[in-house]
Design a protein around this motif. Structure first.
Motif, mmCIF file in Angstrom:
data_model
loop_
_atom_site.group_PDB
_atom_site.id
_atom_site.type_symbol
_atom_site.label_atom_id
_atom_site.label_comp_id
_atom_site.label_asym_id
_atom_site.label_seq_id
_atom_site.Cartn_x
_atom_site.Cartn_y
_atom_site.Cartn_z
ATOM 1 N N GLY A 152 0.834 -1.203 0.000
ATOM 2 C CA GLY A 152 0.000 0.000 0.000
ATOM 3 C C GLY A 152 0.869 1.253 0.000
ATOM 4 O O GLY A 152 2.106 1.175 0.100
ATOM 5 N N ASP A 153 0.206 2.417 -0.146
ATOM 6 C CA ASP A 153 0.896 3.716 -0.108
ATOM 7 C C ASP A 153 1.985 3.836 -1.173
ATOM 8 O O ASP A 153 3.025 4.452 -0.957
ATOM 9 C CB ASP A 153 1.500 3.977 1.289
ATOM 10 C CG ASP A 153 0.451 3.851 2.369
ATOM 11 O OD1 ASP A 153 -0.686 4.265 2.113
ATOM 12 O OD2 ASP A 153 0.771 3.313 3.445
ATOM 13 N N GLU A 154 1.714 3.253 -2.321
ATOM 14 C CA GLU A 154 2.688 3.311 -3.416
ATOM 15 C C GLU A 154 2.567 4.612 -4.191
ATOM 16 O O GLU A 154 3.331 4.862 -5.121
ATOM 17 C CB GLU A 154 2.464 2.136 -4.385
ATOM 18 C CG GLU A 154 2.656 0.743 -3.774
ATOM 19 C CD GLU A 154 1.363 0.185 -3.208
ATOM 20 O OE1 GLU A 154 0.357 0.933 -3.167
ATOM 21 O OE2 GLU A 154 1.354 -0.994 -2.794
ATOM 22 N N ALA A 169 -8.186 2.190 3.571
ATOM 23 C CA ALA A 169 -7.290 2.816 2.603
ATOM 24 C C ALA A 169 -7.127 4.305 2.900
ATOM 25 O O ALA A 169 -8.004 4.932 3.489
ATOM 26 C CB ALA A 169 -7.860 2.652 1.202
ATOM 27 N N GLY A 170 -5.987 4.846 2.483
ATOM 28 C CA GLY A 170 -5.781 6.298 2.558
ATOM 29 C C GLY A 170 -5.054 6.720 1.306
ATOM 30 O O GLY A 170 -3.898 6.372 1.116
ATOM 31 N N HIS A 171 -5.755 7.408 0.420
ATOM 32 C CA HIS A 171 -5.130 7.873 -0.817
ATOM 33 C C HIS A 171 -4.908 9.374 -0.726
ATOM 34 O O HIS A 171 -5.804 10.106 -0.335
ATOM 35 C CB HIS A 171 -6.032 7.598 -2.031
ATOM 36 C CG HIS A 171 -6.294 6.143 -2.253
ATOM 37 N ND1 HIS A 171 -5.347 5.288 -2.735
ATOM 38 C CD2 HIS A 171 -7.401 5.395 -2.065
ATOM 39 C CE1 HIS A 171 -5.854 4.079 -2.831
ATOM 40 N NE2 HIS A 171 -7.101 4.114 -2.416
ATOM 41 N N SER A 172 -3.718 9.807 -1.122
ATOM 42 C CA SER A 172 -3.450 11.246 -1.157
ATOM 43 C C SER A 172 -3.622 11.749 -2.575
ATOM 44 O O SER A 172 -3.047 11.195 -3.504
ATOM 45 C CB SER A 172 -2.019 11.545 -0.743
ATOM 46 O OG SER A 172 -1.705 10.919 0.457
ATOM 47 N N ARG A 225 4.152 6.271 11.752
ATOM 48 C CA ARG A 225 5.378 6.334 10.979
ATOM 49 C C ARG A 225 5.505 5.046 10.173
ATOM 50 O O ARG A 225 5.262 3.955 10.672
ATOM 51 C CB ARG A 225 6.563 6.461 11.941
ATOM 52 C CG ARG A 225 7.832 6.713 11.203
ATOM 53 C CD ARG A 225 8.926 7.134 12.155
ATOM 54 N NE ARG A 225 10.133 7.388 11.386
ATOM 55 C CZ ARG A 225 11.152 8.059 11.855
ATOM 56 N NH1 ARG A 225 11.109 8.564 13.050
ATOM 57 N NH2 ARG A 225 12.213 8.234 11.106
ATOM 58 N N ARG A 226 5.858 5.178 8.908
ATOM 59 C CA ARG A 226 5.972 3.990 8.069
ATOM 60 C C ARG A 226 7.369 3.397 8.155
ATOM 61 O O ARG A 226 8.355 4.126 8.231
ATOM 62 C CB ARG A 226 5.668 4.348 6.612
ATOM 63 C CG ARG A 226 4.218 4.762 6.412
ATOM 64 C CD ARG A 226 3.959 5.188 4.980
ATOM 65 N NE ARG A 226 2.561 5.571 4.825
ATOM 66 C CZ ARG A 226 2.120 6.366 3.854
ATOM 67 N NH1 ARG A 226 2.946 6.855 2.956
ATOM 68 N NH2 ARG A 226 0.839 6.653 3.785
ATOM 69 N N ARG A 227 7.432 2.083 8.101
ATOM 70 C CA ARG A 227 8.718 1.402 7.973
ATOM 71 C C ARG A 227 9.175 1.597 6.522
ATOM 72 O O ARG A 227 8.337 1.636 5.616
ATOM 73 C CB ARG A 227 8.547 -0.069 8.307
ATOM 74 C CG ARG A 227 8.081 -0.280 9.758
ATOM 75 C CD ARG A 227 7.421 -1.634 9.958
ATOM 76 N NE ARG A 227 8.326 -2.745 9.769
ATOM 77 C CZ ARG A 227 7.920 -4.017 9.616
ATOM 78 N NH1 ARG A 227 6.608 -4.307 9.634
ATOM 79 N NH2 ARG A 227 8.792 -4.984 9.445
#
Ligand code: GTP
Ligand code: IMP
Ligand code: MG
Length: 340
Positions: free
Chosen positions: A12-14, A41-44, A257-259
């Motif tokens: 995700g978050d690609e 989901a979270g789309h920017s 915070r994302r890894r």
């Protein structure tokens, strides 16, 4: 008439939000339909200088002529849905969005079960959006449908029928997937995954379009990998290393915070195979190679950047057709014409 599906290649978050916005603004599909799990989901989306964070309504909303649909496989949280109608009122979303009557509903109780579950919230690191418990109720066949919620009545539409009829009439349908390949319940890093398969075939099924009607599967990868929540991450680097490279990140839905890790060619290869990818969109190339920030012409990319892109193509056997070099829609190199 083209039916395309956009999917996430990793956890995700690609940068699906940016790619969807670019493709919908550019190609102007008649229908933009959302597949995927639900509001986890979270789309920017950045458009005309404004930034939006979306969880349920298709990110292609910026294409104001398009009909927006949420497929039967997607979980609907009415609170999130109403919030987004209000939030996107400038784009007249309420007038053109529909929900399939067979969408399952997320209730406050599902959210509570998600957040209060030691296993889901702590061990798996779920988003707390109620998706896991709601999908489990769906499997147990006790979930409520969108057609059972009177307030949603005005938005109900048979999305499968509408999208298939549109294709029959020569219109273009764009299916937005959410999450990413490595979060798939079937093919991901089980049990550290989401509550449903997240590959292209499932997104088609979510919307009610059969596999024979799909023309293009666009697999989105970021130039490095990020992961929120727990679970294996073979190419992970330390937070210090990520900071030194300027690629630290925080989540849209959870603020966590994302890894961070380096690009994973093995994962990319498997992801392209199982998704049946016909194209790759590569995002945040500028964050890995700052010298190519905002570049709009392939000829202007540095030798290192071009080498990385051709390695992605060689390892996966799939052409990179979209290269994103910044958050703005203009910061995009579109090579799709070269495929023709
Ligand atoms: P999905 O969950 O896949 O939709 O990704 P996302 O949209 O949630 O990605 P994320 O939350 O990580 O947000 C990405 C941020 O980076 C947004 O502010 C985007 O506008 C921005 N962005 C997208 N593509 C690029 C890019 O190629 N370069 C840079 N510098 N920023 C980008
Ligand atoms: P759930 O889908 O909320 O049950 O969360 C299960 C796992 O999937 C957790 O590790 C989440 O962080 C992850 N996850 C779910 N949806 C997304 C997404 O859209 N982007 C990134 N991670 C996600
Ligand atoms: Mg996201």
């Amino acid at each position: 008439m083209t039916c395309s599906i956009l999917v996430g290649g990793a956890w995700g978050d690609e940068g699906k939000g940016k790619c969807i916005t670019y493709l919908c603004d550019n190609d102007k599909p008649d229908i933009i339909a959302r597949g995927g799990v639900g509001p986890n989901a979270g789309h920017s989306v950045e458009f005309n200088g404004e930034k939006y964070g979306l969880r349920l309504v298709p990110s292609g909303f910026v294409q104001t002529e398009a009909k927006l649909m949420i497929g039967a496989g997607v979980l609907v949280d009415p609170e999130v849905f109403y919030h987004e109608l209000e939030y996107l009122s400038k784009y007249k979303v309420a007038e053109r969005v529909s929900i399939d009557p067979r969408c399952s509903i997320i209730t406050p109780e599902h959210k509570e079960r998600d957040v209060k579950s030691e296993y889901l919230a702590k061990k798996i690191g779920s988003t707390g959006s109620g998706c896991g418990p709601a999908n489990s109720d769906r499997v147990l066949r006790v979930a409520k449908y969108a057609k059972d919620v009177p307030e949603l009545e005005d938005y109900l539409l048979d999305v499968s029928l509408a999208t298939n009829e549109a294709l029959d009439n020569g219109e273009d349908v764009f299916i937005e997937g959410s999450q990413g390949f490595a979060l798939s319940l079937y093919y991901g890093t089980y049990p550290f995954v989401t509550s449903k398969d997240t590959t292209a075939s499932s997104f088609a099924a979510d919307v009610g379009i059969g596999p024979t009607r799909i023309d293009e599967v666009i697999n989105v990868f970021k130039s490095y990998i990020t992961r929120v929540g727990e679970g294996p991450f073979p190419t992970e680097i330390s937070q210090e290393e990520a900071e030194a490279k300027g690629i630290e990140e925080y989540g849209v839905v959870t603020g966590r915070r994302r890894r961070v890790g380096s690009f994973d060619f093995d994962l990319a290869k498997e992801s392209c195979r199982i998704n049946g990818a016909t194209q790759i969109a590569l995002t945040c190339v500028d964050r890995l190679y700052p010298d190519c920030a905002r570049t709009q012409d392939i000829q202007d990319l540095s030798a290192d950047t071009r080498e990385f892109i051709s390695q992605v193509e060689q390892e996966t056997g799939v052409p990179v057709t979209i290269i994103s070099t910044g958050p703005d829609l203009k910061d995009t190199i579109d090579l799709r014409d070269e495929l023709l």
